[in-house]
Write a protein that holds these residues in place. Structure first.
Motif, PDB file in Angstrom:
ATOM      1  N   ALA A 288       0.782  -1.232   0.017  1.00 46.29           N
ATOM      2  CA  ALA A 288      -0.006  -0.130   0.148  1.00 46.29           C
ATOM      3  C   ALA A 288       0.840   1.274   0.040  1.00 46.29           C
ATOM      4  O   ALA A 288       0.563   2.049  -0.840  1.00 46.29           O
ATOM      5  N   LEU A 289       1.739   1.158   0.926  1.00 42.97           N
ATOM      6  CA  LEU A 289       2.940   2.606   0.886  1.00 42.97           C
ATOM      7  C   LEU A 289       3.476   2.658  -0.266  1.00 42.97           C
ATOM      8  O   LEU A 289       3.729   3.769  -0.707  1.00 42.97           O
ATOM      9  N   ARG A 290       4.200   1.692  -0.793  1.00 39.80           N
ATOM     10  CA  ARG A 290       5.071   1.738  -2.194  1.00 39.80           C
ATOM     11  C   ARG A 290       4.229   2.209  -3.406  1.00 39.80           C
ATOM     12  O   ARG A 290       4.547   2.979  -4.073  1.00 39.80           O
ATOM     13  N   SER A 291       2.665   1.690  -3.199  1.00 41.76           N
ATOM     14  CA  SER A 291       1.905   2.143  -4.329  1.00 41.76           C
ATOM     15  C   SER A 291       1.661   3.501  -4.272  1.00 41.76           C
ATOM     16  O   SER A 291       1.468   4.373  -5.125  1.00 41.76           O
ATOM     17  N   GLY A 292       1.318   4.037  -2.811  1.00 37.23           N
ATOM     18  CA  GLY A 292       1.223   5.521  -2.596  1.00 37.23           C
ATOM     19  C   GLY A 292       2.094   6.308  -3.190  1.00 37.23           C
ATOM     20  O   GLY A 292       1.830   7.435  -4.003  1.00 37.23           O
ATOM     21  N   VAL A 293       3.525   6.288  -2.646  1.00 38.89           N
ATOM     22  CA  VAL A 293       4.439   6.969  -2.979  1.00 38.89           C
ATOM     23  C   VAL A 293       4.860   6.983  -4.652  1.00 38.89           C
ATOM     24  O   VAL A 293       5.028   7.985  -5.130  1.00 38.89           O
ATOM     25  N   ALA A 294       4.596   5.823  -5.339  1.00 38.35           N
ATOM     26  CA  ALA A 294       4.906   5.503  -6.672  1.00 38.35           C
ATOM     27  C   ALA A 294       3.915   6.375  -7.441  1.00 38.35           C
ATOM     28  O   ALA A 294       4.074   6.932  -8.310  1.00 38.35           O
ATOM     29  N   LEU A 295       2.574   6.398  -6.696  1.00 35.15           N
ATOM     30  CA  LEU A 295       1.511   6.983  -7.453  1.00 35.15           C
ATOM     31  C   LEU A 295       1.712   8.700  -7.359  1.00 35.15           C
ATOM     32  O   LEU A 295       1.505   9.298  -8.662  1.00 35.15           O
ATOM     33  N   VAL A 296       2.163   9.069  -6.644  1.00 27.00           N
ATOM     34  CA  VAL A 296       2.513  10.595  -6.505  1.00 27.00           C
ATOM     35  C   VAL A 296       3.583  10.931  -7.696  1.00 27.00           C
ATOM     36  O   VAL A 296       3.662  11.885  -8.288  1.00 27.00           O
ATOM     37  N   VAL A 297       4.528   9.953  -8.034  1.00 23.54           N
ATOM     38  CA  VAL A 297       5.774  10.384  -8.583  1.00 23.54           C
ATOM     39  C   VAL A 297       5.048  10.146 -10.156  1.00 23.54           C
ATOM     40  O   VAL A 297       5.386  10.866 -11.196  1.00 23.54           O
ATOM     41  N   ILE A 298       4.356   9.048 -10.535  1.00 20.75           N
ATOM     42  CA  ILE A 298       3.822   8.742 -11.812  1.00 20.75           C
ATOM     43  C   ILE A 298       2.881   9.896 -12.282  1.00 20.75           C
ATOM     44  O   ILE A 298       2.950  10.224 -13.486  1.00 20.75           O
ATOM     45  N   ALA A 299       2.031  10.088 -11.182  1.00 22.93           N
ATOM     46  CA  ALA A 299       1.267  11.316 -11.626  1.00 22.93           C
ATOM     47  C   ALA A 299       1.760  12.549 -11.946  1.00 22.93           C
ATOM     48  O   ALA A 299       1.400  13.326 -12.911  1.00 22.93           O
ATOM     49  N   GLY A 300       3.033  12.838 -11.205  1.00 22.69           N
ATOM     50  CA  GLY A 300       3.751  14.045 -11.515  1.00 22.69           C
ATOM     51  C   GLY A 300       4.338  13.935 -12.661  1.00 22.69           C
ATOM     52  O   GLY A 300       4.534  14.845 -13.635  1.00 22.69           O
ATOM     53  N   ILE A 301       4.722  12.875 -13.102  1.00 17.98           N
ATOM     54  CA  ILE A 301       5.510  12.526 -14.616  1.00 17.98           C
ATOM     55  C   ILE A 301       4.359  12.848 -15.726  1.00 17.98           C
ATOM     56  O   ILE A 301       4.627  13.371 -16.752  1.00 17.98           O
ATOM     57  N   ALA A 302       3.193  12.152 -15.440  1.00 15.83           N
ATOM     58  CA  ALA A 302       2.145  12.568 -16.448  1.00 15.83           C
ATOM     59  C   ALA A 302       1.574  14.110 -16.147  1.00 15.83           C
ATOM     60  O   ALA A 302       1.201  14.524 -17.472  1.00 15.83           O
ATOM     61  N   ALA A 303       1.581  14.756 -15.386  1.00 16.20           N
ATOM     62  CA  ALA A 303       1.327  16.177 -15.355  1.00 16.20           C
ATOM     63  C   ALA A 303       2.354  16.714 -16.277  1.00 16.20           C
ATOM     64  O   ALA A 303       2.021  17.888 -17.115  1.00 16.20           O
ATOM     65  N   VAL A 304       3.587  16.575 -15.983  1.00 18.66           N
ATOM     66  CA  VAL A 304       4.518  17.196 -16.623  1.00 18.66           C
ATOM     67  C   VAL A 304       4.643  17.051 -18.176  1.00 18.66           C
ATOM     68  O   VAL A 304       4.766  17.848 -19.028  1.00 18.66           O
ATOM     69  N   ARG A 305       4.228  15.775 -18.610  1.00 21.75           N
ATOM     70  CA  ARG A 305       4.058  15.576 -20.039  1.00 21.75           C
ATOM     71  C   ARG A 305       2.836  15.899 -20.417  1.00 21.75           C
ATOM     72  O   ARG A 305       2.459  15.727 -21.819  1.00 21.75           O
ATOM     73  N   ARG A 306       1.906  16.556 -19.823  1.00 18.68           N
ATOM     74  CA  ARG A 306       0.437  16.971 -20.029  1.00 18.68           C
ATOM     75  C   ARG A 306      -0.194  15.941 -20.657  1.00 18.68           C
ATOM     76  O   ARG A 306      -1.012  15.914 -21.726  1.00 18.68           O
ATOM     77  N   GLU A 307      -0.267  14.770 -19.935  1.00 14.49           N
ATOM     78  CA  GLU A 307      -1.099  13.564 -20.242  1.00 14.49           C
ATOM     79  C   GLU A 307      -2.185  13.257 -19.222  1.00 14.49           C
ATOM     80  O   GLU A 307      -3.077  12.464 -19.658  1.00 14.49           O
TER      81      GLU A 307
ATOM     82  N   SER B 110      14.468  -1.787   2.367  1.00 15.15           N
ATOM     83  CA  SER B 110      13.530  -2.522   1.512  1.00 15.15           C
ATOM     84  C   SER B 110      12.615  -1.807   0.735  1.00 15.15           C
ATOM     85  O   SER B 110      12.327  -1.997  -0.378  1.00 15.15           O
ATOM     86  N   MET B 111      11.928  -0.805   1.495  1.00 10.61           N
ATOM     87  CA  MET B 111      10.897  -0.076   0.890  1.00 10.61           C
ATOM     88  C   MET B 111      11.501   0.944  -0.050  1.00 10.61           C
ATOM     89  O   MET B 111      10.846   1.396  -1.109  1.00 10.61           O
ATOM     90  N   ALA B 112      12.524   1.351   0.226  1.00 10.65           N
ATOM     91  CA  ALA B 112      13.517   2.272  -0.928  1.00 10.65           C
ATOM     92  C   ALA B 112      13.324   1.476  -2.216  1.00 10.65           C
ATOM     93  O   ALA B 112      13.088   1.978  -3.216  1.00 10.65           O
ATOM     94  N   PHE B 113      13.846   0.322  -2.014  1.00 13.13           N
ATOM     95  CA  PHE B 113      13.814  -0.666  -3.342  1.00 13.13           C
ATOM     96  C   PHE B 113      12.457  -0.824  -3.959  1.00 13.13           C
ATOM     97  O   PHE B 113      12.256  -0.833  -5.123  1.00 13.13           O
ATOM     98  N   GLN B 114      11.574  -1.187  -3.089  1.00 13.23           N
ATOM     99  CA  GLN B 114      10.136  -1.421  -3.632  1.00 13.23           C
ATOM    100  C   GLN B 114       9.771  -0.433  -4.440  1.00 13.23           C
ATOM    101  O   GLN B 114       9.151  -0.547  -5.457  1.00 13.23           O
ATOM    102  N   ILE B 115       9.802   0.851  -3.704  1.00 14.79           N
ATOM    103  CA  ILE B 115       9.335   2.039  -4.352  1.00 14.79           C
ATOM    104  C   ILE B 115       9.969   2.307  -5.677  1.00 14.79           C
ATOM    105  O   ILE B 115       9.505   2.678  -6.670  1.00 14.79           O
TER     106      ILE B 115
END
Length: 270
Positions: A8-27, A187-192
């Motif tokens: 759950a935590l790794r998905s939440g952190v990754a979501l913020v990053v991926i959504a940020g990339i989508a915003a930068v790319r205007r997707e 471990s969490m850093a690797f997973q994220i």
């Protein structure tokens, strides 16, 4: 930290990053182009997959889960066979499905030291169910508008589904305790970074360019690593029945996913 909370935590952190990339790319406009329904489906399926994995690990070994989770190409191939002409199964692939099923029977019988038969079978069954959920995710993606969406959008839907579903379930099940240690932080850093970001982006980029059956060849390697590292690092017990079953399952997956690889090899041979 409970496994379900880790995902759950790794998905939440990754979501913020991926959504940020989508915003930068205007997707981000893709979220409003009729994709939200398909996004909801694959998000819930993705969350369900990892819920089944985390609960399965409470009953069986990582080696067993590695094999059963990666039966997903079998489920994806069966589903897409019924919906897409280009994904029709040939005779060799049907043989592969039969071989994989036989391997599951052998692996179910392969119980070894420290894993009780009753609880071990529950964990194995949860691993197969997780593989089915992953296969359904692939089918839903291929058959929806998300098949043409940017990878960042597809991954965002999945990560959002996993984060919200698994966070809710972790509290409902009381699996929220954690003790911060250097190993847990590493471990969490690797997973994220590796699991939650890079691997998902690469996987769905490939899924948009290649047939699902072709990607089955790549996923064939993962359970081999899972069994190897499970035995070397976690001291997972490996008995003859499970090893025989694992070989049959991997052979079946390779037959199902390797059709296009064999065709390309034959075409390139003078």
């Amino acid at each position: 930290m409970p496994e379900i909370l880790q995902v759950a935590l790794r998905s939440g952190v990754a979501l913020v990053v991926i959504a940020g990339i989508a915003a930068v790319r205007r997707e981000t406009g893709w979220f409003f182009k009729g994709t939200w329904k398909a996004g909801l489906v694959i998000g819930l399926l993705f969350g369900l997959e990892y819920f089944l994995v985390t609960q399965g690990l409470r009953f069986t070994t990582a080696s067993h889960i590695s094999i059963f989770l990666y039966t997903s190409p079998i489920f994806a191939a069966l589903g897409l066979h019924m919906r897409l002409p280009e994904e029709r199964l040939d005779a060799a692939q049907w043989v592969g499905i039969a071989v994989a099923f036989l391997g599951i029977v052998f692996a179910f019988a392969g119980r070894a030291g420290g894993v009780r038969i009753d609880t071990g079978l529950i964990g194995d069954a949860l691993g197969i169910a997780a593989g089915a959920a992953w296969g359904l995710t692939t089918i839903a993606l291929r058959l929806s508008a998300l098949s043409n969406a940017p990878t960042t959008i597809t991954v965002s839907y999945q990560l959002a589904g996993a984060f919200f579903l698994l966070t809710i379930l972790s509290f409902v099940l009381g699996q929220v305790s954690l003790t911060a240690t250097p190993i847990l932080i590493a471990s969490m850093a690797f997973q994220i970074i590796m699991v939650g970001l890079l691997s998902f982006l690469l996987w769905f980029s490939l899924l948009r360019r290649y047939l699902a059956s072709q990607l089955g060849v790549l996923s064939f390697m993962t359970p081999i690593f899972g069994i190897t590292f499970g035995a070397l690092i976690l001291n997972d017990p490996l008995d003859g029945g499970f090893i025989a079953g694992a070989v049959l399952v991997l052979t079946g997956i390779f037959l199902v996913g390797g059709r296009d690889l064999f065709r390309k090899t034959s075409a390139a041979t003078p």
